[in-house]
Design an enzyme around this catalytic site. Structure first.
Site, PDB file in Angstrom:
ATOM      1  N   CYS A   2     106.514 -50.182  -3.685  1.00  0.00           N
ATOM      2  CA  CYS A   2     107.055 -49.308  -2.607  1.00  0.00           C
ATOM      3  C   CYS A   2     107.014 -47.938  -3.152  1.00  0.00           C
ATOM      4  O   CYS A   2     106.916 -47.698  -4.216  1.00  0.00           O
ATOM      5  CB  CYS A   2     108.633 -49.833  -2.385  1.00  0.00           C
ATOM      6  SG  CYS A   2     108.837 -51.464  -1.862  1.00  0.00           S
ATOM      7  N   ARG A  27      98.989 -47.119  -3.196  1.00  0.00           N
ATOM      8  CA  ARG A  27      99.854 -47.977  -3.876  1.00  0.00           C
ATOM      9  C   ARG A  27     100.049 -49.106  -3.059  1.00  0.00           C
ATOM     10  O   ARG A  27     100.273 -50.170  -3.735  1.00  0.00           O
ATOM     11  CB  ARG A  27     101.326 -47.321  -4.104  1.00  0.00           C
ATOM     12  CG  ARG A  27     101.315 -46.239  -5.130  1.00  0.00           C
ATOM     13  CD  ARG A  27     102.875 -45.583  -4.889  1.00  0.00           C
ATOM     14  NE  ARG A  27     103.990 -46.322  -5.146  1.00  0.00           N
ATOM     15  CZ  ARG A  27     104.505 -46.317  -6.538  1.00  0.00           C
ATOM     16  NH1 ARG A  27     104.316 -45.541  -7.297  1.00  0.00           N
ATOM     17  NH2 ARG A  27     105.760 -47.006  -6.575  1.00  0.00           N
ATOM     18  N   TRP A  74     106.285 -52.488   0.259  1.00  0.00           N
ATOM     19  CA  TRP A  74     105.283 -53.785   0.091  1.00  0.00           C
ATOM     20  C   TRP A  74     106.119 -54.991   0.111  1.00  0.00           C
ATOM     21  O   TRP A  74     107.223 -54.792  -0.693  1.00  0.00           O
ATOM     22  CB  TRP A  74     104.649 -53.462  -1.323  1.00  0.00           C
ATOM     23  CG  TRP A  74     104.056 -54.535  -1.950  1.00  0.00           C
ATOM     24  CD1 TRP A  74     104.836 -55.460  -2.881  1.00  0.00           C
ATOM     25  CD2 TRP A  74     102.803 -54.912  -1.794  1.00  0.00           C
ATOM     26  NE1 TRP A  74     103.822 -56.297  -3.440  1.00  0.00           N
ATOM     27  CE2 TRP A  74     102.666 -56.282  -2.746  1.00  0.00           C
ATOM     28  CE3 TRP A  74     101.710 -54.725  -1.009  1.00  0.00           C
ATOM     29  CZ2 TRP A  74     101.555 -56.888  -2.717  1.00  0.00           C
ATOM     30  CZ3 TRP A  74     100.566 -55.387  -1.101  1.00  0.00           C
ATOM     31  CH2 TRP A  74     100.472 -56.516  -2.030  1.00  0.00           C
ATOM     32  N   ASN A 100     113.088 -49.202  -4.211  1.00  0.00           N
ATOM     33  CA  ASN A 100     112.056 -49.856  -4.785  1.00  0.00           C
ATOM     34  C   ASN A 100     112.407 -50.624  -5.870  1.00  0.00           C
ATOM     35  O   ASN A 100     113.209 -49.983  -6.542  1.00  0.00           O
ATOM     36  CB  ASN A 100     110.965 -48.698  -5.184  1.00  0.00           C
ATOM     37  CG  ASN A 100     109.634 -49.192  -6.004  1.00  0.00           C
ATOM     38  OD1 ASN A 100     109.436 -50.295  -5.952  1.00  0.00           O
ATOM     39  ND2 ASN A 100     108.907 -48.183  -6.486  1.00  0.00           N
ATOM     40  N   GLY A 101     112.260 -51.711  -6.123  1.00  0.00           N
ATOM     41  CA  GLY A 101     112.406 -52.731  -7.106  1.00  0.00           C
ATOM     42  C   GLY A 101     112.895 -54.022  -6.430  1.00  0.00           C
ATOM     43  O   GLY A 101     112.711 -54.385  -5.390  1.00  0.00           O
ATOM     44  N   GLU A 482      88.498 -66.908 -18.097  1.00  0.00           N
ATOM     45  CA  GLU A 482      89.046 -65.355 -17.702  1.00  0.00           C
ATOM     46  C   GLU A 482      88.522 -64.359 -18.410  1.00  0.00           C
ATOM     47  O   GLU A 482      87.988 -63.290 -17.952  1.00  0.00           O
ATOM     48  CB  GLU A 482      90.562 -65.363 -17.568  1.00  0.00           C
ATOM     49  CG  GLU A 482      91.110 -63.889 -17.345  1.00  0.00           C
ATOM     50  CD  GLU A 482      90.639 -63.552 -15.907  1.00  0.00           C
ATOM     51  OE1 GLU A 482      90.087 -64.185 -14.930  1.00  0.00           O
ATOM     52  OE2 GLU A 482      91.060 -62.360 -15.465  1.00  0.00           O
ATOM     53  N   LYS A 486      85.918 -61.316 -16.876  1.00  0.00           N
ATOM     54  CA  LYS A 486      86.363 -59.823 -16.889  1.00  0.00           C
ATOM     55  C   LYS A 486      85.068 -59.082 -17.468  1.00  0.00           C
ATOM     56  O   LYS A 486      84.831 -58.171 -16.776  1.00  0.00           O
ATOM     57  CB  LYS A 486      87.568 -59.569 -17.507  1.00  0.00           C
ATOM     58  CG  LYS A 486      88.692 -59.694 -17.066  1.00  0.00           C
ATOM     59  CD  LYS A 486      89.136 -58.731 -16.094  1.00  0.00           C
ATOM     60  CE  LYS A 486      89.885 -59.284 -14.925  1.00  0.00           C
ATOM     61  NZ  LYS A 486      89.334 -60.370 -14.128  1.00  0.00           N
ATOM     62  N   GLU A 489      82.289 -59.113 -14.853  1.00  0.00           N
ATOM     63  CA  GLU A 489      82.748 -58.356 -13.592  1.00  0.00           C
ATOM     64  C   GLU A 489      82.686 -56.896 -13.832  1.00  0.00           C
ATOM     65  O   GLU A 489      81.975 -55.957 -12.841  1.00  0.00           O
ATOM     66  CB  GLU A 489      84.465 -58.499 -13.234  1.00  0.00           C
ATOM     67  CG  GLU A 489      84.463 -59.989 -12.625  1.00  0.00           C
ATOM     68  CD  GLU A 489      86.031 -60.205 -12.167  1.00  0.00           C
ATOM     69  OE1 GLU A 489      86.359 -60.414 -10.918  1.00  0.00           O
ATOM     70  OE2 GLU A 489      86.983 -59.866 -13.118  1.00  0.00           O
ATOM     71  N   HIS A 505      76.345 -79.415 -27.976  1.00  0.00           N
ATOM     72  CA  HIS A 505      75.525 -80.004 -27.205  1.00  0.00           C
ATOM     73  C   HIS A 505      74.519 -78.934 -26.235  1.00  0.00           C
ATOM     74  O   HIS A 505      74.210 -79.529 -25.130  1.00  0.00           O
ATOM     75  CB  HIS A 505      76.440 -80.585 -26.035  1.00  0.00           C
ATOM     76  CG  HIS A 505      77.263 -81.745 -26.755  1.00  0.00           C
ATOM     77  ND1 HIS A 505      76.965 -82.862 -27.076  1.00  0.00           N
ATOM     78  CD2 HIS A 505      78.654 -81.850 -26.861  1.00  0.00           C
ATOM     79  CE1 HIS A 505      77.825 -83.637 -27.554  1.00  0.00           C
ATOM     80  NE2 HIS A 505      78.701 -82.840 -27.893  1.00  0.00           N
ATOM     81  N   LYS A 604      87.544 -56.617  -3.485  1.00  0.00           N
ATOM     82  CA  LYS A 604      88.860 -57.113  -3.964  1.00  0.00           C
ATOM     83  C   LYS A 604      89.016 -58.372  -3.199  1.00  0.00           C
ATOM     84  O   LYS A 604      89.747 -59.235  -3.945  1.00  0.00           O
ATOM     85  CB  LYS A 604      89.900 -55.990  -3.471  1.00  0.00           C
ATOM     86  CG  LYS A 604      91.188 -56.135  -3.950  1.00  0.00           C
ATOM     87  CD  LYS A 604      91.509 -56.246  -5.592  1.00  0.00           C
ATOM     88  CE  LYS A 604      92.876 -56.769  -6.101  1.00  0.00           C
ATOM     89  NZ  LYS A 604      92.377 -57.011  -7.323  1.00  0.00           N
TER      90      LYS A 604
HETATM   91  C1  G6P Z   1      87.569 -61.685  -5.546  1.00  0.00           C
HETATM   92  C2  G6P Z   1      88.248 -60.701  -6.626  1.00  0.00           C
HETATM   93  C3  G6P Z   1      88.786 -61.413  -7.890  1.00  0.00           C
HETATM   94  C4  G6P Z   1      89.747 -62.766  -7.226  1.00  0.00           C
HETATM   95  C5  G6P Z   1      89.040 -63.521  -6.273  1.00  0.00           C
HETATM   96  C6  G6P Z   1      90.350 -64.536  -5.769  1.00  0.00           C
HETATM   97  O1  G6P Z   1      86.419 -62.361  -6.110  1.00  0.00           O
HETATM   98  O2  G6P Z   1      87.288 -59.749  -6.964  1.00  0.00           O
HETATM   99  O3  G6P Z   1      89.299 -60.511  -8.612  1.00  0.00           O
HETATM  100  O4  G6P Z   1      90.281 -63.238  -8.533  1.00  0.00           O
HETATM  101  O5  G6P Z   1      88.770 -62.627  -5.256  1.00  0.00           O
HETATM  102  O6  G6P Z   1      90.942 -63.491  -4.841  1.00  0.00           O
HETATM  103  P1  G6P Z   1      92.428 -63.994  -4.455  1.00  0.00           P
HETATM  104  O7  G6P Z   1      92.949 -62.720  -3.525  1.00  0.00           O
HETATM  105  O8  G6P Z   1      92.193 -65.103  -3.707  1.00  0.00           O
HETATM  106  O9  G6P Z   1      93.136 -64.168  -5.586  1.00  0.00           O
END
Ligand code: G6P
Length: 609
Positions: A2, A27, A74, A100-101, A482, A486, A489, A505, A604
């Protein structure tokens, strides 16, 4: 998160508040509102949706006055709606607040206030505070005293701006664990949750610390601690431009979000940990329901699917239910076996990912029960699920997920413990041990973040790496998935996550001099095995960075570099081991000159197939 803006001065407050809120739009928010005192009353205008909707409402209904507070919300408690939007007023509109919080004990306070006769108009935790402040205010008619008494009752986090109809010459601010600053002007003063909101008016700022509150008038700012003793503060003169102010002084949103993790993980975990077990308000699964469930599917896309992998390992091991973890784009087309005895857990930051949403709908159509772990309140996935776990990561702006993922892991830990307890597979002693460790996770993340400079140096050393492997076993394998994603990406470096036992293997054929291999080694009973695999790649010329628990000397011996993370419960190591991977990928990306927050070809939220 928020956004808060407040103003007390000689100029019309409305445009200052609206312009300030616009500066906080980055934000993320789902509703907005302002409240302004007009010499008689405090008038409130608020609405669901964008600031443009609020401006439309204000068109022709201008709010007169030179003192006011504004807010972008938010949603966390209660869906985005007009009545859940801030500001919130006490029943007689005397006290008006923005917040906010997260007030962790709001349910208890709400019950107490309802018993005293207060009527609530929203589902928010915030409205509790407006009634509570009024309840104290009516005893003394002293606004500051009332706010101080009220905040002493609050558990959780808050940044507050408070107005009172009877005391129109002052604005009260208070904070704990949510940001709040005070801007000093000439015959006017400001509050805001973030510097960009007021940068146009002043560059002289007081940074409120936890447990501090302030009485702000046109010509004075007095700051107090919780004992109500005056605090003398230095002015912080801001010389940032707007763009760096939005990132809180960090170079990128991704780095800012990485550093927000101790707080958001705390927000996601702590309010749900009670002495009696995990309290999951929006999850109604009981023991009877669980007795019928004979299989769990965990379904998601991208980073969220790696949270599912952690969930699978944990749920199978501690709750003894068969779990299949799968990416949604596969799950939805392969006719999985679903019926009323199946539980499908979908995980999504945005709550709008097309494949995940389709998987959810397919599961519901087949009669399965659907639980969603979602960050965005009121999103499509949250609306359609039977049970919901909201991660409280706040809006994530960088495309690559960091803080939302850590909160998803937090969700996996709590859901696994909750289901295990309900099924009688986890005793209260075991839960208490886990709970104590969960409570220390935010501080442990902080300790890892303190190694930022050392990880940056490593990233610089290996910046030219063309192929990177991430290897580990069990829960560490999920961490590898993960870490590797990263690096792909945001740094555009080819990398492969591999279950360490599978290396021989095939992929070991790719190891040659200077291939970089990350070894994730946090699962005590598997460490020896992963270390043997690391020896095999070392013998073929690889350079090794291990991420290991403090005190693991064997891992150090076999590695070129070791990054230690604090020791913790075996179920919880993934959240810690992942943090160095985030920083490593971030610094490689920065070093290579890439657009860290907006990597090429990625979005995103992927709302199409
Ligand atoms: C996109 C984003 C990723 C995310 C994925 C799933 O590929 O770039 O960062 O992990 O979607 O998104 P979600 O909102 O379902 O977690």
């Amino acid at each position: 998160m928020c956004g808060i803006v407040g103003y007390i001065g000689k100029n019309p407050a409305q445009s200052i508040l609206i312009e300030g809120l616009k500066r906080l739009e980055y934000r993320g928010y789902d509703s907005a509102g302002i409240a302004i005192y007009n010499q008689e009353d405090i008038n409130i205008m608020k609405t669901k949706g964008r600031l443009a909707n609020l401006e439309e409402k204000l068109d022709g209904n201008h709010l007169e006055g030179t003192i006011g507070i504004g807010h972008t919300r938010w949603a966390t408690h209660g869906a985005p709606s007009d009545h859940n939007s801030h500001p919130h007023a006490s029943h007689n509109d005397k006290i008006v607040i923005v917040h906010n919080g997260i007030i962790e004990n709001y349910m208890e306070l709400r019950d107490e206030l309802i018993e005293k006769g207060y009527a609530f108009k929203s589902e928010t935790d915030t409205e509790t505070v407006s009634h509570l402040v009024f309840d104290y205010y009516k005893e003394s008619n002293d606004l500051f005293e009332a706010v101080m008494k009220a905040i002493k009752r609050l558990e959780g986090s808050y940044a507050l701006g408070v107005l009172c109809k009877d005391n129109p010459e002052e604005l009260i601010a208070a904070r704990k664990d949510s940001p709040l600053i005070i801007g000093k002007g000439d015959g006017e003063n400001f509050i805001a949750s973030d510097i960009p909101a007021i940068l146009e008016h002043t560059r002289d700022i007081y940074l409120l610390e936890n447990g501090e509150a302030a009485v702000i008038k046109r010509d004075s700012i007095e700051i107090f601690d919780m004992e109500e003793k005056t605090v003398e503060k230095e002015i912080f003169h801001v010389d940032w431009d707007i763009a760096s102010a939005e990132k809180g002084g960090y170079d990128h949103f991704m780095l800012k979000e990485i550093f927000e993790q101790p707080q958001v993980v705390k927000d996601t975990l702590l309010p749900r940990l009670t002495d009696k077990g995990v309290q999951l308000d929006d999850i109604n699964l009981n023991k009877e329901d669980l007795d019928k469930i004979n299989k769990i599917y965990m379904v998601a896309c991208g980073t969220a699917s790696y949270a599912c992998l952690v969930g699978k390992y944990l749920l199978e091991r501690v709750a003894r239910v068969p779990v299949v973890a799968e990416v949604a784009s596969e799950f939805r087309y392969r006719e999985p076996i679903l019926d009323e005895n199946t539980l499908v857990i979908v995980v999504s930051q945005s709550g709008e990912t097309a494949d995940t949403l389709a998987a959810l709908r397919m599961a519901k159509d087949a009669g399965a029960r659907v639980m969603a772990v979602v960050n965005v309140v009121g999103s499509s996935i949250a609306r359609d699920a039977d049970d919901i776990f909201y991660t409280l990561a706040g809006p994530e702006i960088a495309v690559a997920s960091t803080k939302a993922y850590s909160c998803q892991l937090g969700a996996m830990y709590l859901i696994a413990a909750h289901i295990a307890i309900l099924k009688g597979k986890m005793s209260m002693e075991e839960y208490k041990e886990l709970k104590d460790e969960l409570m220390s996770i935010p501080d442990k993340i902080e300790k890892i973040l303190d190694q930022q400079d050392a990880i940056k140096t490593l990233a610089e050393e290996y910046i030219a790496a063309k192929n990177v492997f991430y290897i580990g076993r069990g829960l560490d394998f999920a961490v590898c998935m993960e870490g590797s994603l990263k690096l792909k990406e945001i740094a555009y470096v080819h990398s492969e996550p591999y279950a360490a036992g599978e290396l021989k293997h095939g992929p070991i054929a790719l190891i040659e001099d200077d291939t970089l291999v990350f070894g994730i080694v946090t699962q005590e009973e598997l460490n020896e095995k992963t270390i043997s695999n690391l020896k095999e790649v070392k013998a073929r010329g690889a350079s090794i960075i291990t991420i290991a628990l403090e005190g693991n000397e064997k891992a150090k011996k076999i590695s070129d570099h070791v990054i230690y993370v604090p020791r913790t419960h075996w179920m919880l190591t993934s959240i810690l081991a992942n943090i160095p991977q985030q920083l490593f990928a971030y610094y490689v990306s920065v070093g290579l000159g890439h657009d860290v927050d907006k990597p090429r070809n990625l979005a995103k939220s992927v709302t199409v197939e």
